[in-house]
Design a protein around this motif. Structure first.
Motif, mmCIF file in Angstrom:
data_model
loop_
_atom_site.group_PDB
_atom_site.id
_atom_site.type_symbol
_atom_site.label_atom_id
_atom_site.label_comp_id
_atom_site.label_asym_id
_atom_site.label_seq_id
_atom_site.Cartn_x
_atom_site.Cartn_y
_atom_site.Cartn_z
ATOM 1 N N LYS A 34 -1.366 -3.026 -22.694
ATOM 2 C CA LYS A 34 -1.542 -2.702 -21.093
ATOM 3 C C LYS A 34 -3.098 -3.018 -20.865
ATOM 4 O O LYS A 34 -4.176 -2.856 -21.606
ATOM 5 N N ILE A 35 -3.298 -3.171 -19.495
ATOM 6 C CA ILE A 35 -4.775 -3.271 -19.125
ATOM 7 C C ILE A 35 -5.043 -2.186 -18.091
ATOM 8 O O ILE A 35 -4.395 -1.868 -17.006
ATOM 9 N N ASP A 36 -6.211 -1.335 -18.440
ATOM 10 C CA ASP A 36 -6.625 -0.218 -17.593
ATOM 11 C C ASP A 36 -7.154 -0.665 -16.511
ATOM 12 O O ASP A 36 -7.819 -1.569 -16.509
ATOM 13 N N THR A 37 -7.000 0.181 -15.347
ATOM 14 C CA THR A 37 -7.696 -0.176 -14.100
ATOM 15 C C THR A 37 -8.453 0.859 -13.594
ATOM 16 O O THR A 37 -9.107 1.235 -12.209
ATOM 17 N N LYS A 38 -8.681 2.061 -14.247
ATOM 18 C CA LYS A 38 -9.131 3.137 -13.888
ATOM 19 C C LYS A 38 -10.555 2.890 -13.515
ATOM 20 O O LYS A 38 -11.379 2.467 -14.234
ATOM 21 N N VAL A 58 -4.835 -1.208 -8.695
ATOM 22 C CA VAL A 58 -5.983 -0.722 -8.482
ATOM 23 C C VAL A 58 -6.006 0.490 -7.389
ATOM 24 O O VAL A 58 -6.580 1.390 -7.642
ATOM 25 N N GLN A 59 -5.098 0.143 -6.384
ATOM 26 C CA GLN A 59 -4.908 1.278 -5.349
ATOM 27 C C GLN A 59 -4.361 2.367 -6.063
ATOM 28 O O GLN A 59 -4.824 3.448 -5.556
ATOM 29 N N ALA A 65 0.999 -1.311 0.014
ATOM 30 C CA ALA A 65 -0.151 0.040 -0.132
ATOM 31 C C ALA A 65 0.758 1.233 -0.165
ATOM 32 O O ALA A 65 0.573 2.106 -0.901
ATOM 33 N N ASP A 66 1.989 1.264 0.865
ATOM 34 C CA ASP A 66 2.843 2.427 0.676
ATOM 35 C C ASP A 66 3.416 2.419 -0.678
ATOM 36 O O ASP A 66 3.659 3.395 -1.172
ATOM 37 N N ALA A 67 3.776 1.473 -1.076
ATOM 38 C CA ALA A 67 4.476 1.431 -2.593
ATOM 39 C C ALA A 67 3.545 2.024 -3.568
ATOM 40 O O ALA A 67 4.157 2.666 -4.446
ATOM 41 N N ALA A 68 2.301 1.852 -3.426
ATOM 42 C CA ALA A 68 1.197 2.278 -4.612
ATOM 43 C C ALA A 68 1.192 4.056 -4.385
ATOM 44 O O ALA A 68 1.229 4.533 -5.374
ATOM 45 N N ASP A 98 -13.472 -4.916 -5.680
ATOM 46 C CA ASP A 98 -14.424 -5.803 -6.055
ATOM 47 C C ASP A 98 -13.792 -6.419 -7.492
ATOM 48 O O ASP A 98 -14.387 -7.392 -7.736
ATOM 49 N N ASP A 99 -13.144 -5.530 -7.947
ATOM 50 C CA ASP A 99 -12.629 -6.111 -9.524
ATOM 51 C C ASP A 99 -11.444 -6.709 -9.549
ATOM 52 O O ASP A 99 -10.881 -7.204 -10.469
#
Ligand SMILES: CCCCCCCCCCCCCCC(=O)SCCNC(=O)CCNC(=O)[C@H](O)C(C)(C)COP(=O)(O)OP(=O)(O)OC[C@H]1O[C@@H](n2cnc3c(N)ncnc32)[C@H](O)[C@@H]1OP(=O)(O)O
Ligand SMILES: CCCCCCCC/C=C\CCCCCCCC(=O)OC[C@@H](O)COP(=O)(O)O
Length: 271
Positions: free
Chosen positions: A229-233, A192-193, A153-156, A238-239
């Motif tokens: 690339k796969i977008d996560t916007k 996602v984060q 989470a810090d890395a995000a 839940d995804d």
């Protein structure tokens, strides 16, 4: 006469050793570890002089130092999909993980400002461990999920603040049993984060040139396929499962297709 026999034996022994595939296997493996350790010894002062300490920019030095190692081991890389790495800003790269030899392919295509997520034990790997730390590698404790989640989470956050890309091996361990292991979820939570895209990269099977059990380490070509690339916007937690399944299916089918074509050109294998 005795002298002649001695000379013949002295010439024959190294020749026999050299042609023995078991000898070549151990020689190449020892050489790889020793050479990487030595390269890392050179890299340490260079990284400290360049950045004064731990910094993702040190990965440029590490990448530059590692790229020739493939020639010593008789390996070639055949990369496709370069255009997919021309993505601005931070992203998460995910790839399959077969061996420590993956480091050679990784350094072949490593984008700027990209570092890795690695198991914490790697930091104790002598000079290599220190170089990993200097290159900004994020170390996680795989045995403590909560600690690993916090570090990721810090890395995000750091990815966004410092415009960094992270390379994760979602199988979570090395796998040479063919195919891909089920994916762990950390890489997908990370993307996602941070709301950044995922770029999947697939290494073809090594089983046509490297067989650990059979003690074979021949020359060979490794195909590297960079997928779109796969977008996560807009995605939320839940995804995660569907994102992980989608990435897994794309990578598994790419793995089989590039491993089949490499086998046909390099000879028999099992994967
Ligand atoms: C000059 C010479 C120099 C040489 C230099 C060489 C440098 C090269 C270095 C190359 C480094 C290569 C290193 C490779 C490795 O070390 S691979 C091993 C380490 N990497 C990983 O393990 C990454 C993949 N693992 C994960 O992502 C895991 O998910 C992990 C975060 C570790 C957690 O493990 P685990 O509990 O076993 O996993 P699960 O996926 O089953 O997760 C359990 C539940 O937790 C949820 N989860 C996971 N991550 C997160 C998160 N970040 N945030 C929130 N929640 C998270 C997950 O969804 C599961 O819950 P549910 O079941 O979905 O409810
Ligand atoms: C103090 C001496 C310790 C010596 C340790 C040897 C150090 C290795 C030296 C050179 C090899 C160069 C590349 C190192 C990077 C290897 C990363 C790697 O492949 O780690 C394994 C990890 O992904 C998964 O581990 P597991 O499969 O779960 O286990």
């Amino acid at each position: 006469m005795d002298g002649l026999w001695m000379i013949a034996l002295l010439l024959l022994i190294p020749l026999l050793l050299w042609t023995s595939s078991t000898f070549v296997f151990y020689f190449k493996k020892c050489f790889y570890v020793a050479w990487m350790m030595l390269l890392a010894l050179f890299a340490i002062p260079l990284c400290i002089l360049k950045s004064g300490g731990r910094d993702v920019e040190n990965m440029r030095i590490i990448r530059g130092l590692v790229r020739h190692v493939k020639y010593f081991l008789g390996l070639r890389f055949d990369v496709s999909g370069w255009e997919h790495l021309q993505t601005e800003g931070p992203y998460v790269i995910i790839s399959n993980h077969q061996s420590s030899l993956d480091v050679l392919g990784l350094m072949e295509i490593l984008p700027d400002r990209c570092t890795m997520i690695a198991k914490k034990e790697l930091i104790y790997a002598g000079t290599v461990g220190l170089v990993c730390w200097l290159g900004g590698i994020v170390f996680i404790n795989r045995k403590k999920t909560n600690d690993a989640k916090n570090v990721m989470a810090d890395a995000a956050k750091t990815m966004l603040d410092d415009q960094i890309r992270l390379w994760v091996f979602p199988e979570g361990t090395r796998n040479q049993r063919g195919g891909l292991l089920p994916f762990k979820k950390g890489a997908f939570h990370l993307a996602v984060q941070a709301q950044v895209p995922i770029i999947p990269i697939v290494f073809s099977s090594y089983s046509n040139f490297y067989l650990r059990k059979e003690k074979q380490f021949n020359s060979g070509t490794i195909r590297l396929k960079i997928l779109p690339k796969i977008d996560t916007k807009g995605m939320t937690s839940d995804d995660i499962s569907s994102l992980s399944d989608k990435s897994f299916n794309l990578m598994r089918s790419a793995f089989h297709s590039i491993s089949d074509s490499v086998t046909q050109s390099n000879g028999p294998s099992r994967h």
